[in-house]
Design an enzyme around this catalytic site. Structure first.
Site, mmCIF file in Angstrom:
data_model
loop_
_atom_site.group_PDB
_atom_site.id
_atom_site.type_symbol
_atom_site.label_atom_id
_atom_site.label_comp_id
_atom_site.label_asym_id
_atom_site.label_seq_id
_atom_site.Cartn_x
_atom_site.Cartn_y
_atom_site.Cartn_z
ATOM 1 N N GLY A 17 0.781 -1.238 0.000
ATOM 2 C CA GLY A 17 0.000 0.000 0.000
ATOM 3 C C GLY A 17 0.807 1.279 0.000
ATOM 4 C CB THR A 18 4.203 2.328 -1.171
ATOM 5 O OG1 THR A 18 4.189 1.890 -2.532
ATOM 6 C CG2 THR A 18 4.938 1.331 -0.297
ATOM 7 C CG ASN A 19 1.197 3.794 -5.772
ATOM 8 O OD1 ASN A 19 1.688 4.894 -6.007
ATOM 9 N ND2 ASN A 19 1.551 2.702 -6.422
ATOM 10 C CG MET A 96 -1.850 -8.090 -6.695
ATOM 11 S SD MET A 96 -0.881 -7.367 -8.025
ATOM 12 C CE MET A 96 -0.054 -8.825 -8.643
ATOM 13 C CG LEU A 99 -11.811 -4.085 -11.030
ATOM 14 C CD1 LEU A 99 -12.064 -2.599 -11.244
ATOM 15 C CD2 LEU A 99 -11.991 -4.448 -9.565
ATOM 16 C CG ASN A 113 -4.380 -0.008 -12.610
ATOM 17 O OD1 ASN A 113 -4.211 -0.328 -11.437
ATOM 18 N ND2 ASN A 113 -3.676 -0.544 -13.592
ATOM 19 C CG HIS A 115 0.700 -0.987 -15.707
ATOM 20 N ND1 HIS A 115 0.406 -2.259 -15.268
ATOM 21 C CD2 HIS A 115 1.664 -1.123 -16.656
ATOM 22 C CE1 HIS A 115 1.142 -3.129 -15.954
ATOM 23 N NE2 HIS A 115 1.905 -2.469 -16.790
#
Length: 202
Positions: A17-19, A96, A99, A113, A115
């Site tokens: 969860g760094t973003n 990961m 959807l 998103n 990427h």
């Protein structure tokens, strides 16, 4: 959404969860003064991202394949959480799982998103995590980077919002390249959210 209301963001995660942390930090610093995170949903119950949410008094929920093996049931559970939180925008930050079409259709042009490559290169099915950076190095690329894009029914095929590149250096490994790309991710994801908050993207 009225002009005085904040954009309600739900973040879907699977790992560290760094973003997510970058978005939280940019909200708390005032850079994203028109946004707030209302839910963190993880596909992994052991994800440190859930701890990050807890540390900032954000409701975190685990909805995993182990809990709900059926994709339709899992999608329904996710949508229930999104709707309960009044979600305006969904951010996929290292999520990961693919959807389901129902969710994409319900939140059309409201799912973003991040990427770790310069789309359309090194993206799509099978390109995630260190695999992306290993492929970039194997391709003898001179540059890599990160892309923020809208999510559609394809895999990494939605409209690009922002991209930024970093040079590939001699002696790079997937790990060293990943670390430099991650720094870019932490910068351009909040920038893209700000653009959405300010109505600069339609």
């Amino acid at each position: 959404m009225r002009s005085h209301e904040k954009l309600k963001i739900s973040v879907l995660v699977s790992g560290g969860g760094t973003n997510l942390q970058s978005v939280i930090d940019h909200i708390e610093s005032g850079y994203l003064d028109k946004a707030k995170i209302v839910r963190v949903i993880s596909s992994n119950c052991d994800a440190f991202a859930l701890k990050r949410a807890e540390n900032h008094n954000i409701k975190g929920v685990c909805i995993s394949k182990e809990m709900l093996p059926d994709p339709k049931e899992r999608c329904a559970a996710i949508m229930k959480e999104l709707e309960a939180a009044g979600t305006d925008l969904i951010i996929l930050a290292g999520y990961m799982s693919i959807l389901e079409p129902e969710l994409i259709d319900r939140y059309r042009d409201k799912i973003v998103n991040i990427h770790p490559s310069l789309i359309p290169k090194y993206c799509g099915k099978g390109f995630y995590g260190r695999k992306v950076h290993a492929a970039v190095l194997a391709g003898n690329e001179l540059a890599s980077g990160a892309t923020v894009h809208f999510v559609d029914e394809g895999v990494d095929t939605g409209k690009i919002i922002l991209q930024e590149q970093v040079p590939v250096k001699p002696g790079d490994t997937p790990e060293t390249l990943a670390n430099r790309v991650l720094q870019i991710e932490h910068r351009i994801l909040p920038e893209a959210i700000k653009m959405l908050c300010d109505g600069k993207l339609k």
